[in-house]
Design an enzyme around this catalytic site. Structure first.
Site, PDB file in Angstrom:
ATOM      1  N   ASN A  58       6.903 109.317  77.157  1.00  0.00           N
ATOM      2  CA  ASN A  58       7.759 108.267  77.241  1.00  0.00           C
ATOM      3  C   ASN A  58       6.749 107.003  76.854  1.00  0.00           C
ATOM      4  O   ASN A  58       6.968 106.385  75.838  1.00  0.00           O
ATOM      5  CB  ASN A  58       8.143 107.988  78.828  1.00  0.00           C
ATOM      6  CG  ASN A  58       9.034 106.847  79.137  1.00  0.00           C
ATOM      7  OD1 ASN A  58       9.312 105.989  78.149  1.00  0.00           O
ATOM      8  ND2 ASN A  58      10.126 107.049  79.893  1.00  0.00           N
ATOM      9  N   ASP A  59       5.755 106.563  77.761  1.00  0.00           N
ATOM     10  CA  ASP A  59       4.874 105.547  77.387  1.00  0.00           C
ATOM     11  C   ASP A  59       4.092 105.578  76.108  1.00  0.00           C
ATOM     12  O   ASP A  59       3.965 104.602  75.327  1.00  0.00           O
ATOM     13  CB  ASP A  59       3.807 105.206  78.620  1.00  0.00           C
ATOM     14  CG  ASP A  59       4.318 105.038  79.900  1.00  0.00           C
ATOM     15  OD1 ASP A  59       5.601 104.414  79.766  1.00  0.00           O
ATOM     16  OD2 ASP A  59       3.820 105.109  80.939  1.00  0.00           O
TER      17      ASP A  59
END
Ligand code: NAP
Length: 481
Positions: A391-392
Site C-alpha cells: 500500500n504505502d
C-alpha cells in the site's frame, strides 16, 4: 604462549565477524555470512574459556546450556515473528552487558578498588546505562510487535513526555558521573542500583511513544545501543574482541536504521519522538471516491496476454503467507513466455529484507528480484503491475502531496504501468494510515480478498486456460530444457 594463542584466536574471530557482515551483503553469500558469524562466536567463547584465569567451569557449562535452552526454540519462530525475535536477542545482549558491568563493579569495589580508574568507571557506567535501557526497551519493542495484550500498540503520548524522558536519562548520567568520581565512597554501592533502575525505566519510557509498526527501525537503533554497551564492556574488561565485535554490531545497527529512515523519508527524531501510527483524520473532499473491482478470471485473461508483468509485494503478502502461491503464478506466467520481475521496495513489509526472505523461501530466483530504483525505469513498459498486499510503498501521494505523512518517501511507480491490479482485503489503509490514490486511478482494478486466495484463483484460471490451449506443464518443460 597461551596468551599469544588466545590473541590469535581473537584476531581470527574478529576477521570472521567482519567477513560475516560483508557476506551478508548479497543473498548469494548470506548463508556463508551466517556460518562465519557462528564460527566467530564459537571461537570467541572457546578462547575465553581456555584462559587460565577462568576457574569456575561449571558456571560456563550452565550458561551455555541456558543459551541453548533459550536459543533453540527462538531459532524456530516463523519468519513473520523474526522482528520480535531479533528484539529479544538484543534484550538478552543488553541485560548480559548490564549484569557483567554490575558484577564487575561490586567485585572490584570489594577486592581491588584501584582497578576502578576514572576511564574504566566511565566505560562501566556507559555499559550499564546502555545495557539496561536496551534490555527493557527491546522487551517493550518485542511486546509491541508480538501484540502482547498489556503492551499498547499505538503510540502512548502525554504532556512533557520528551522533557521527562530526557530528565530521567540526565539523572542517570549525573548519578553515574558521581559514581565515576567516587567509585569507592561509602554511599557508592547503594547508589549503583539507583542508576540501574533509572536506565531500566528510561528503556520503557523511550519505547511507549513509538507505534508498533515503527518498531523495526527502533530495533535497529536498539541494536546499535547493545553494540555500544558491548564496546564499553570491552574497555572495562580489557577485551579487544568485545570492542571490535561491539563496534561492528553498533555501527551496522546504526547504518541499518539510517537506511530504513531514508527509505521512509523520516528522520531519527521523527521515528523516536514523532508518535507515527496514530490514527490519521480522514480528508473530506465532499466527493466519494470509487474503486473499480475486477474478478480473478478477468485479471487472469489480461495477465495471459501480457508480455511484461511486475509483481509488487508488500506487507499483505507476508500476512497472507502468499509467497508460495506467488511462485505458482510466476511459473504459470513464465511458462507463457511472459517476463516477470519482482519490484522490491527497501521498506516493504515490516523488516528490512522482508520481501527478499519470503520470496527466497518460495525459491523465486533472486535474479528476478529488482531493487526499486532499477525497476522504476522499466515501469512504463510494464503491461501489468500486480500489487500484492502493498500500500504505502506504491502510494503516489509520496511524490505529489506535500501534506501527506509519507511525502518524499521514494515509491515504486506502479501507477506508470499500463494496467494495475491491486490485491487487498478491504478499503483500509496501510501502515501510514492514509488513502492511496493509486486505487482510484483509471488504470487500476482492485482484486479484493486475501492475497493467498486471490493469487490461488489467478493461478487456477491461468492453469485452466493453459490446459484448454494444450500448454506443457512447467516441470516437463524444465526437464526438456
Ligand atoms: P502497508 O502500507 O502496511 O500495506 C499493507 C497492505 O496489505 C494493507 O493495505 C492491507 O490492506 C493489505 N493486507 C493485509 N493483510 C492482507 C492479506 N491477508 N491479504 C491481502 N492484503 C492484505 O505495507 P507496505 O506497502 O509493504 O509498506 C510498508 C510500510 O511499513 C511502509 O509505510 C514502511 O514505511 C513501514 N515500515 C517498514 C519497515 C521495514 O523495515 N520494512 C519498518 C518500519 C516501517 P487490507 O487490510 O485492506 O487487506
Amino acid at each position: 604462549m597461551m596468551d599469544a594463542v588466545g590473541q590469535l584466536g581473537y584476531l581470527v574471530a574478529s576477521a570472521l565477524f567482519i567477513f560475516a557482515l560483508h557476506w551478508m551483503n548479497t543473498p548469494a553469500t548470506a548463508r556463508k555470512g551466517v556460518f562465519a558469524g557462528v564460527a566467530a562466536t564459537a571461537l570467541a567463547i572457546v578462547v575465553t574459556w581456555a584462559e587460565p584465569s577462568v576457574i569456575h567451569h561449571i558456571w560456563i557449562i550452565v550458561a551455555i546450556a541456558a543459551g541453548f535452552v533459550v536459543g533453540v526454540p527462538l531459532s524456530r519462530v516463523p519468519l513473520t515473528a523474526v522482528p520480535q525475535r531479533t528484539a529479544l536477542s538484543h534484550a538478552f545482549g543488553g541485560v548480559a552487558a548490564g549484569l557483567v558491568g554490575t558484577a564487575e563493579y561490586y567485585l572490584r569495589v570489594a577486592e581491588n578498588p584501584e582497578y576502578l580508574t576514572p576511564f574504566r568507571m566511565v566505560a562501566l557506567i556507559a555499559e550499564i546505562i546502555l545495557g539496561y535501557l536496551t534490555f527493557t526497551g527491546s522487551l517493550m519493542a518485542a511486546g509491541k510487535l508480538q501484540e502482547v495484550r498489556w503492551v499498547p500498540q499505538r503510540p502512548v503520548t502525554y504532556p512533557l513526555q520528551n522533557v521527562t524522558n530526557i530528565l530521567l536519562l540526565g539523572m542517570a548520567v549525573a548519578l553515574g558521573a558521581a559514581l565515576t568520581l567516587h567509585p569507592t565512597a561509602s554511599w557508592a554501592p547503594a547508589l549503583f542500583p539507583v542508576v540501574i533502575v533509572l536506565a531500566l525505566l528510561f528503556g520503557v519510557l523511550l519505547i511507549i511513544p513509538i507505534g508498533g509498526a515503527d518498531m523495526p527501525t527502533v530495533i535497529a537503533i536498539l541494536n546499535a545501543y547493545a553494540g555500544l554497551s558491548a564496546v564499553a564492556m570491552g574497555f572495562v574488561l580489557d577485551n579487544k574482541l568485545l570492542i571490535t565485535a561491539g563496534a561492528l554490531d553498533g555501527s551496522s545497527g546504526l547504518i541499518l536504521a539510517i537506511i530504513m529512515c531514508k527509505a521512509m523519508n523520516r528522520s531519527f527524531t521523527n521515528v523516536l519522538f514523532g508518535a507515527f501510527g496514530q490514527v490519521q483524520p480522514k480528508k473530506t473532499t465532499g466527493e466519494e471516491k470509487v474503486y473499480k473491482s475486477e474478478t480473478p478470471e478477468g485479471a487472469a485473461q489480461i495477465l495471459e496476454q501480457s508480455s511484461f508483468v511486475v509483481i509488487i509485494p508488500g506487507y499483505g503478502m507476508a500476512v497472507a503467507q502468499a509467497q508460495h502461491k506467488v511462485r505458482e503464478l510466476y511459473d504459470q506466467l513464465r511458462k507463457r513466455g511472459t517476463t516477470v520481475k519482482f519490484a522490491i521496495h527497501p521498506v516493504a513489509g515490516r523488516m528490512p529484507g522482508h520481501m527478499n526472505v519470503l520470496l527466497a523461501e518460495a525459491d523465486i530466483p533472486y535474479t528476478d528480484l529488482v531493487e526499486m530504483d532499477d525497476i522504476n525505469h522499466d515501469m512504463p513498459q510494464a503491461d501489468v503491475a500486480l500489487v500484492v498486499g502493498a500500500n504505502d510503498v506504491v502510494n503516489p501521494a509520496a511524490r505529489s502531496d506535500k501534506t501527506s505523512p509519507i511525502y518524499g518517501m521514494p515509491i515504486i511507480d506502479a501507477d506508470k504501468a499500463r494496467t494495475v491490479f491491486a490485491i487487498k482485503r478491504s478499503k483500509n489503509p496501510g501502515f501510514a494510515g492514509i488513502d492511496n490514490e493509486l486505487y482510484f486511478s483509471d488504470t487500476t482494478w482492485m482484486l479484493f480478498g486475501d492475497a493467498k486466495n486471490v493469487i490461488g484463483e489467478l493461478v487456477k484460471h491461468l492453469a485452466t486456460e493453459s490446459e484448454s490451449h494444450g500448454a506443457a506443464p512447467v516441470k516437463a518443460a524444465a526437464t526438456v530444457a
